[in-house]
Design an enzyme around this catalytic site. Structure first.
Site, PDB file in Angstrom:
ATOM      1  N   ASP A  35       6.761  31.372  12.648  1.00 16.54           N
ATOM      2  CA  ASP A  35       6.904  30.394  13.770  1.00 16.54           C
ATOM      3  C   ASP A  35       7.594  29.150  13.271  1.00 16.54           C
ATOM      4  O   ASP A  35       8.546  28.561  13.982  1.00 16.54           O
ATOM      5  CB  ASP A  35       5.404  30.073  14.378  1.00 16.54           C
ATOM      6  CG  ASP A  35       5.416  29.161  15.352  1.00 16.54           C
ATOM      7  OD1 ASP A  35       5.801  29.500  16.490  1.00 16.54           O
ATOM      8  OD2 ASP A  35       4.882  27.802  15.253  1.00 16.54           O
ATOM      9  N   LYS A  84      11.366  27.696  14.563  1.00 20.45           N
ATOM     10  CA  LYS A  84      11.599  26.220  15.130  1.00 20.45           C
ATOM     11  C   LYS A  84      12.762  25.689  14.070  1.00 20.45           C
ATOM     12  O   LYS A  84      13.911  24.992  14.528  1.00 20.45           O
ATOM     13  CB  LYS A  84      10.356  25.504  14.741  1.00 20.45           C
ATOM     14  CG  LYS A  84       9.318  25.633  15.753  1.00 20.45           C
ATOM     15  CD  LYS A  84       7.927  25.418  15.432  1.00 20.45           C
ATOM     16  CE  LYS A  84       6.800  25.702  16.345  1.00 20.45           C
ATOM     17  NZ  LYS A  84       5.541  25.425  16.176  1.00 20.45           N
TER      18      LYS A  84
HETATM   19  N1  HSE Z   1       1.365  28.171  17.230  1.00 21.25           N
HETATM   20  C1  HSE Z   1       2.075  27.003  17.222  1.00 21.25           C
HETATM   21  C2  HSE Z   1       1.746  26.153  16.089  1.00 21.25           C
HETATM   22  C3  HSE Z   1       2.134  26.438  18.594  1.00 21.25           C
HETATM   23  O1  HSE Z   1       0.552  26.272  15.521  1.00 21.25           O
HETATM   24  O2  HSE Z   1       2.327  25.165  15.723  1.00 21.25           O
HETATM   25  C4  HSE Z   1       3.196  25.002  18.746  1.00 21.25           C
HETATM   26  O3  HSE Z   1       4.521  25.913  18.499  1.00 21.25           O
END
Ligand code: HSE
Ligand code: NAP
Length: 420
Positions: free
Chosen positions: A194, A198
């Site tokens: 994740d 980003k």
């Molecule tokens: N799962 C992601 C986090 C959500 O914990 O940052 C926000 O993008």
């Protein structure tokens, strides 16, 4: 009146509906128009949701509805969301999404398809922090020398609780899931994907780089244990999952990994679900952004800001920041060329000569040890916790491979990079 359809009315979608209702006065004043949600899409119509909008299970009822002006994609996932967003854009609807996984794979195709149709994604990076606007608009006069960020709220929440309370990993992860911070599949959080999604979005805006997650170094936080926190404590570091972009000539390092950060740095003080992003521009110098990185309301704040921008009819910035292809010749640096300091945790036999052997292997690869801590292990074994001076990633891997051949080593070594 602007009509909005929301595809995905889960944690974030529900908050978006509530924020549009709760702050209706200020939102309509800022947008210059009333904004109403006319349809939502979910998988399960039976689930209780505490909101009052018409629901369907068919995303195309939203993408193809001639009365809908803005499609907000909050369903998550990659390929199905890609199909839905493409369909909305082909139907000339403005799109807002928080889906970083989708953008990590398809941002360039979507940019091309969108053309002049607004396509906004503020919530996809660092939750409630307006970092896309900062980078794409506020810092547009700058060459970006570096970006360093804590961009996954779930991991930061887990690492903070492990460091401060000695809490157990799986229990804190469960808490983060209950608080609405984690992805539908939390592997994306804890294995670093994740955060990497980003970073890739920011790297496109900063450098025009079209890399995919498979192209960059990604390590998660699952192998960190209490000994690592003890070493960090002893030597004045915090352990953070950092996303790093660093420009070196015409190359950019892009990487995500747990990192030991000196406690006196601002980023080391970003705790819990908060995110922090430092951006260094060649004109402005270092700028720092801080705020909640996950959760329904923080994310809805960013999603609704995009809806307002579009409703205002103001010209949105080009989706990935550039109106023309960038001819900077910037390329992705190879993973092996990374330069860093390293921390290593080795479980070895506790007998004379072992440390000397390890030091001689490091010497072969020109790696110099900076500090060391020994902790008792089980059954006449010892944990050696070492840090090195700066060296090249390829050399540390060669040294570790040689150490792995030694009979005195009793478990897979752990390695954490250090940002000084
Ligand atoms: N799962 C992601 C986090 C959500 O914990 O940052 C926000 O993008
Ligand atoms: P979520 O709670 O799992 O919500 C997803 C919603 O989409 C649910 O309402 C689900 O329906 C619906 N959905 C999923 N697949 C569908 C399908 N095939 N057809 C119809 N409906 C479908 O997820 P979330 O946390 O709100 O996250 C949504 C997006 O925002 C993701 O891309 C995520 O990465 C991103 N994001 C989340 C956060 C955060 O803090 N949560 C922060 C930033 C960005 P059901 O409710 O019926 O299951």
């Amino acid at each position: 009146m602007i009509n909005v359809g929301i595809i995905g009315v889960g944690t974030v979608g529900t908050s978006v509906v509530k924020v549009l209702e709760k702050n209706r006065d200020i939102i309509s004043a800022r947008a210059g128009k009333e904004i109403q949600v006319v349809k939502g899409v979910v998988r399960n119509l039976e689930k209780k949701r505490n909101i009052d909008i018409p629901l369907t299970t068919d995303p195309f009822e939203v993408t193809d509805d001639p009365n809908i002006d803005i499609v907000v994609e909050l369903m998550g996932g990659v390929e199905e969301a890609y199909e839905v967003v493409q369909r909305a854009l082909k139907n000339k609807k403005a799109v807002v999404t928080a889906n970083k996984a989708l953008l990590a794979y398809h941002r360039y195709e979507l940019q091309q398809l969108a053309g002049d149709i607004p396509f906004e994604f503020e919530a996809s990076v660092a939750g409630g922090i307006p970092i896309i606007k900062a980078l794409r608009e506020g810092l547009s006069a700058n060459h970006i020398d570096a970006i360093r960020g804590i961009m996954n709220g779930t991991c930061n929440y887990i690492l903070t609780k492990m460091a401060n309370e000695g809490a157990e990993f799986s229990a804190i992860l469960k808490e983060a899931q209950e608080l609405g911070y984690a992805e539908a599949d939390p592997t994306f959080d804890i294995e670093g994907y994740d955060a990497a999604h980003k970073l890739l979005i920011l790297a496109s805006i900063a450098y025009g780089i079209d890399a995919k997650p498979e192209d960059i170094l990604i390590e998660g936080i699952t192998k960190i244990n209490t000994l690592d926190f003890e070493f960090a404590n002893e030597f004045g570091y915090s352990i953070k999952l950092l996303t790093i972009a660093k420009k070196r000539g015409n190359e950019v390092e892009l990487r995500v990994h747990p990192t030991l950060v000196p406690n006196e740095q601002m980023i080391a003080k970003v705790d819990g679900v908060m995110n922090g992003v430092s951006v260094i521009g060649d004109v402005v110098g270092e700028t720092m952004y801080y705020g909640p990185g996950a959760g329904g309301d923080a994310t809805a704040s960013a999603v609704v800001s995009n809806i307002i921008d579009i409703a205002r009819g103001g010209k949105c910035s080009p989706m990935l920041g550039f109106k023309r292809p960038l001819e900077s010749g910037m390329e992705l640096a190879s993973k092996d060329s990374i330069l860093s300091n390293y921390y290593l945790r080795l479980l070895v036999e506790d007998r004379p000569g072992i440390l000397a052997k390890i030091a001689s292997i490091f010497g072969e690869y020109n790696i110099s040890i900076e500090s060391m801590l020994q902790k008792p292990g089980p059954d006449r074994l010892a944990h050696l916790l070492l840090s090195t001076h700066q060296c090249q990633e390829s050399e540390i891997h060669k040294a570790l491979n040689e150490i792995k051949q030694q009979a005195f080593l009793k478990e897979e070594p752990a390695m954490i990079r250090i940002e000084v």
